[in-house]
Scaffold this active site. Structure first.
Site, PDB file in Angstrom:
ATOM      1  N   ARG A   1     -10.225 -11.610   1.967  1.00 20.62           N
ATOM      2  CA  ARG A   1     -11.053 -12.674   1.410  1.00 20.62           C
ATOM      3  C   ARG A   1     -10.345 -14.024   1.449  1.00 20.62           C
ATOM      4  O   ARG A   1     -10.994 -15.071   1.517  1.00 20.62           O
ATOM      5  CB  ARG A   1     -11.502 -12.293  -0.015  1.00 20.62           C
ATOM      6  CG  ARG A   1     -10.374 -12.130  -0.994  1.00 20.62           C
ATOM      7  CD  ARG A   1     -10.782 -11.361  -2.245  1.00 20.62           C
ATOM      8  NE  ARG A   1     -10.830  -9.914  -2.013  1.00 20.62           N
ATOM      9  CZ  ARG A   1     -11.192  -9.024  -2.934  1.00 20.62           C
ATOM     10  NH1 ARG A   1     -11.572  -9.426  -4.139  1.00 20.62           N
ATOM     11  NH2 ARG A   1     -11.193  -7.743  -2.645  1.00 20.62           N
TER      12      ARG A   1
ATOM     13  N   LYS B   1       0.835  -1.201   0.000  1.00 22.80           N
ATOM     14  CA  LYS B   1       0.000   0.000   0.000  1.00 22.80           C
ATOM     15  C   LYS B   1       0.871   1.253   0.000  1.00 22.80           C
ATOM     16  O   LYS B   1       2.000   1.213   0.486  1.00 22.80           O
ATOM     17  CB  LYS B   1      -0.872   0.021   1.272  1.00 22.80           C
ATOM     18  CG  LYS B   1      -1.998  -0.983   1.291  1.00 22.80           C
ATOM     19  CD  LYS B   1      -2.794  -0.868   2.575  1.00 22.80           C
ATOM     20  CE  LYS B   1      -3.935  -1.859   2.613  1.00 22.80           C
ATOM     21  NZ  LYS B   1      -4.971  -1.630   1.588  1.00 22.80           N
TER      22      LYS B   1
HETATM   23  N1  BES Z   1      -8.182  -3.804   4.408  1.00 21.40           N
HETATM   24  C1  BES Z   1      -8.327  -3.376   3.064  1.00 21.40           C
HETATM   25  C2  BES Z   1      -9.630  -2.607   2.827  1.00 21.40           C
HETATM   26  C3  BES Z   1      -9.784  -1.310   3.598  1.00 21.40           C
HETATM   27  C4  BES Z   1      -9.377  -0.121   3.028  1.00 21.40           C
HETATM   28  C5  BES Z   1     -10.365  -1.293   4.841  1.00 21.40           C
HETATM   29  C6  BES Z   1      -9.523   1.074   3.733  1.00 21.40           C
HETATM   30  C7  BES Z   1     -10.523  -0.111   5.537  1.00 21.40           C
HETATM   31  C8  BES Z   1     -10.102   1.078   4.985  1.00 21.40           C
HETATM   32  C9  BES Z   1      -8.312  -4.574   2.130  1.00 21.40           C
HETATM   33  O1  BES Z   1      -7.515  -5.638   2.547  1.00 21.40           O
HETATM   34  C10 BES Z   1      -7.763  -4.117   0.830  1.00 21.40           C
HETATM   35  O2  BES Z   1      -6.626  -3.735   0.793  1.00 21.40           O
HETATM   36  N2  BES Z   1      -8.580  -4.172  -0.213  1.00 21.40           N
HETATM   37  C11 BES Z   1      -8.172  -3.753  -1.518  1.00 21.40           C
HETATM   38  C12 BES Z   1      -8.681  -4.753  -2.510  1.00 21.40           C
HETATM   39  C13 BES Z   1      -8.156  -4.579  -3.885  1.00 21.40           C
HETATM   40  C14 BES Z   1      -6.679  -4.899  -3.923  1.00 21.40           C
HETATM   41  C15 BES Z   1      -8.922  -5.472  -4.815  1.00 21.40           C
HETATM   42  C16 BES Z   1      -8.767  -2.375  -1.764  1.00 21.40           C
HETATM   43  O3  BES Z   1      -9.895  -2.124  -1.330  1.00 21.40           O
HETATM   44  O4  BES Z   1      -8.083  -1.543  -2.361  1.00 21.40           O
HETATM   45 MN    MN Z   2      -5.513  -5.428   1.916  1.00 21.46          MN
END
Ligand code: BES
Ligand code: MN
Ligand code: ZN
Length: 492
Positions: free
Chosen positions: A343, A269
Site C-alpha cells: 500500500r 515474515k
Molecule cells: N505481499 C503480502 C500479502 C500476500 C500474502 C500476498 C500472501 C500473497 C500471499 C503483503 O505485503 C503483506 O505482507 N501483507 C500483510 C499485511 C499486514 C502486515 C497488515 C499481511 O497480509 O499479513
Molecule cells: Mn508484505
C-alpha cells in the site's frame, strides 16, 4: 515456453475430437464414428468413469493408432467462448499422452455446428494451457519435460480461423509475458531487471519511461522509496503508454504493485513459505502483460500502465516500524508494520498516475493482503470500489473470461481504523478485522477521488494446482480480464 498452433485444410488426422453430452448422450457425428469403429467409443464409455460432464475428457485409441478424444460438453448444447477455450485446454492436456510432440487434430461438430470462432477458441485454450516454465531444468530428459510442441487444427477455412485467432494469440502473448516474469525468482527479477523487461515493449509500439531514485525523490515519493531503502537494489517506477485511441482522449490507467521480493522488512515474515513472496510483483506483471496484449492486438484505446518496483528487505538501512513518511500527495503515513508495504508503494504510484495523466479511471492490481486468501481462497479476486459502473464492467468482463471477482464493502466507517494518532494515516489498521478492506481504504486516500477500482489478487496470482487454462504456477490472472474489460467497454 509456448507451443505452436496452426490451422490447416484437413488431411489425415492423428487425433479426432468428438463431443459427448452429459449422461453419455452421443451427438450425430460421434454416433457415426462409433458405428464406423464398431462400437469402440460406446464400449469405452461404458467401461470408464467419464460421464460427459463439462470439460471431462476420455482418450480412446483405435486399432490403426488414431487417438479419439471424447470431450464432455455438459448438459447444454450452447457453450460460450470461454467454455470453448477451456475445452481447448482439455484437448491440449489429452494430447500430452502422444509420443510425438506434434498433433494434427480434426474437430467434429462438438456442439452440432462447426464454426471458425469455435476452432479459434479451442486453439487459444490449447495455447494457454500448454505454456510451461521449464527453463531452469538442465538435467531432465526430453520425455520428463512437457512434450507437446505443436498442434495443427484442421478446418476447411484456415485463413478465416487465422484471422479470428490473431487477437487471441496477442492476448496469449501478454499472458505468457506475465507468467514468465511472475515465475522468475527474486534473484533474477529485481526492480532493474523487471524495468528492462517492461522496456522490451518498445518494440511493440509502447512508450516506456523508467524513473530512478533521483527522479522519485524529486517528486516526493517517499512512501515508495521508504519500502526500498533496505535493499541494495534501487526502486524504479515504470510508465508504459499505449496510444491506440483518439489523440485527445483521456487514457485508461492500470497500476501494479511490483514488490520483487517481500521479506516483510524489519517486520520480517516467518521462514515458512516465504519463497512465495517472489510473486509479490504479480500486479506489476499483469500490467506489463496487459500493455503487451493491448499493443500486440493494436487496441483502439489510450492506456497507461504504471508499476512501482521495489524490493522489501531488512537491513541496516531499512525502514523501521514507527517511521513517518511524507507521500507525493503531501499526506503523511505512520509505518507501523514494514510488511504492509504494498500500500505504501501504491500510495505514490496511484497519486503519480492521476496527477500526471488525468485518466478516465484507475484500476490497480496487487497481491496486497494475506487476508484476501482467507476471504476468497484461490477462486476469486477481491474487487474494491465505490464506483458502481466501473465495478459492474469489471465483474462482467471477469465472468466472460472466467477470471472471477467478488465485490467488498468500502463504507466510510472503516476509515477510522486507519487514522493515525501522530500522522494522517497508519499503514495497518487498529483492529484485527477486515484486513483487505482497510488496505483498500488506505489506497483510496491516494486516488484523489478519480474513479478507481482495486483488485486484490493475492489468492489468484499463483495457481497451487492445475487449472483448465493454466498449469500450476503463475496464472497471469487479470490480463485476460482487463483486456476484455477494455475491448468490451472502451474500443469503438
Ligand atoms: N505481499 C503480502 C500479502 C500476500 C500474502 C500476498 C500472501 C500473497 C500471499 C503483503 O505485503 C503483506 O505482507 N501483507 C500483510 C499485511 C499486514 C502486515 C497488515 C499481511 O497480509 O499479513
Ligand atoms: Mn508484505
Ligand atoms: Zn507484499
Amino acid at each position: 515456453m509456448s507451443i505452436k498452433v496452426e490451422f490447416k485444410k484437413p488431411t489425415t488426422a492423428q487425433v479426432v475430437c468428438l463431443g459427448v453430452y452429459e449422461g453419455n448422450q452421443l451427438p450425430e457425428p460421434t454416433l457415426k464414428w462409433d458405428k464406423k469403429l464398431k462400437g469402440l467409443l460406446s464400449e469405452s464409455l461404458k467401461k470408464s468413469r467419464f460421464k460427459g460432464k463439462f470439460n471431462q475428457s476420455l482418450t480412446v485409441f483405435s486399432q490403426d493408432g488414431t487417438q479419439f478424444i471424447l470431450i464432455g460438453l455438459g448438459k447444454t448444447s450452447d457453450l460460450n467462448e470461454t467454455q470453448w477455450t477451456k475445452i481447448g485446454g482439455a484437448i491440449a492436456h489429452a494430447l500430452t499422452v502422444l509420443p510425438s510432440g506434434e498433433a494434427a487434430v480434426e474437430i467434429y461438430d462438438l456442439k452440432g455446428c462447426k464454426n471458425d470462432l469455435l476452432v479459434a477458441h479451442l486453439a487459444y485454450g490449447a495455447l494457454l494451457k500448454s505454456w510451461r516454465f521449464e527453463k531452469y531444468f538442465t538435467t531432465k530428459s526430453a520425455d520428463e519435460l512437457f512434450s507437446l510442441k505443436k498442434i495443427s487444427f484442421f478446418t476447411p477455412a484456415p485463413g478465416d480461423v487465422e484471422r479470428l485467432f490473431k487477437p487471441l494469440a496477442a492476448i496469449a502473448e501478454g499472458v505468457f509475458l506475465t507468467r514468465s516474469v511472475v515465475s522468475e525468482p527474486g534473484n533474477v527479477i529485481i526492480p532493474e531487471t523487471l524495468a528492462k523487461i517492461a522496456e522490451t515493449l518498445k518494440k511493440d509500439g509502447v512508450k516506456v519511461e523508467v524513473l530512478d531514485v533521483k527522479d522519485m525523490k524529486k517528486l516526493g515519493m517517499n512512501a515508495l522509496l521508504g519500502v526500498g531503502q533496505g535493499s541494495v537494489h534501487e526502486p524504479k517506477l515504470v510508465i508504459m503508454q499505449w496510444e491506440g485511441g483518439a489523440k485527445k482522449e483521456a487514457p485508461l490507467a492500470f497500476v501494479g504493485k511490483g514488490v520483487t521480493f517481500d521479506t516483510g522488512g524489519i517486520s520480517i515474515k516467518p521462514a515458512q513459505n516465504m519463497e512465495e513472496m517472489k510473486y509479490d510483483m504479480a500486479g506489476a506483471g499483469v500490467v506489463i502483460g496487459l500493455m503487451k496484449a493491448l499493443a500486440c492486438r493494436k487496441a483502439k484505446v489510450n492506456a497507461v500502465g504504471v508499476i512501482g518496483l521495489v524490493e522489501n528487505m531488512p537491513s541496516g538501512s531499512a525502514q523501521r516500524p514507527g517511521d513517518i513518511v511524507k507521500t507525493m500527495s503531501g499526506q503523511t503515513i505512520e509505518v507501523l508494520n514494514t510488511d504492509a508495504e504494498g500500500r505504501l508503494v501504491l500510495a505514490d504510484a496511484l497519486w503519480y498516475t492521476q496527477n500526471r495523466f488525468k485518466p478516465q479511471f484507475m484500476v490497480d492490481l496487487a497481491t496486497l493482503t494475506g487476508a484476501m486468501i482467507i476471504c476468497l481462497g484461490n477462486e476469486r479476486a477481491g474487487l474494491f470500489s465505490i464506483d458502481e459502473a466501473l465495478s459492474k464492467k469489471l465483474m462482467t468482463a471477469g465472468e466472460k473470461v472466467g477470471e472471477l471477482l467478488w465485490p467488498f464493502p468500502m463504507d466510510e466507517s472503516y476509515d477510522k481504523e486507519i487514522d493515525s494518532e501522530i500522522a494522517d494515516v497508519r499503514n495497518i489498521s487498529i483492529g484485527r478485522g477486515a484486513g483487505s478492506i482497510t488496505a483498500a481504504k488506505f489506497l483510496q486516500r491516494f486516488t484523489n477521488k478519480v474513479p478507481w477500482a482495486h483488485l486484490d489478487i493475492a489468492g489468484t496470482a499463483w495457481a497451487s494446482k492445475d487449472l483448465p487454462l493454466c498449469a500450476k504456477g503463475a496464472s497471469a490472472f487479470g490480463v485476460r480480464l482487463l483486456d476484455r474489460f477494455v475491448s468490451n467497454n472502451y474500443e469503438k
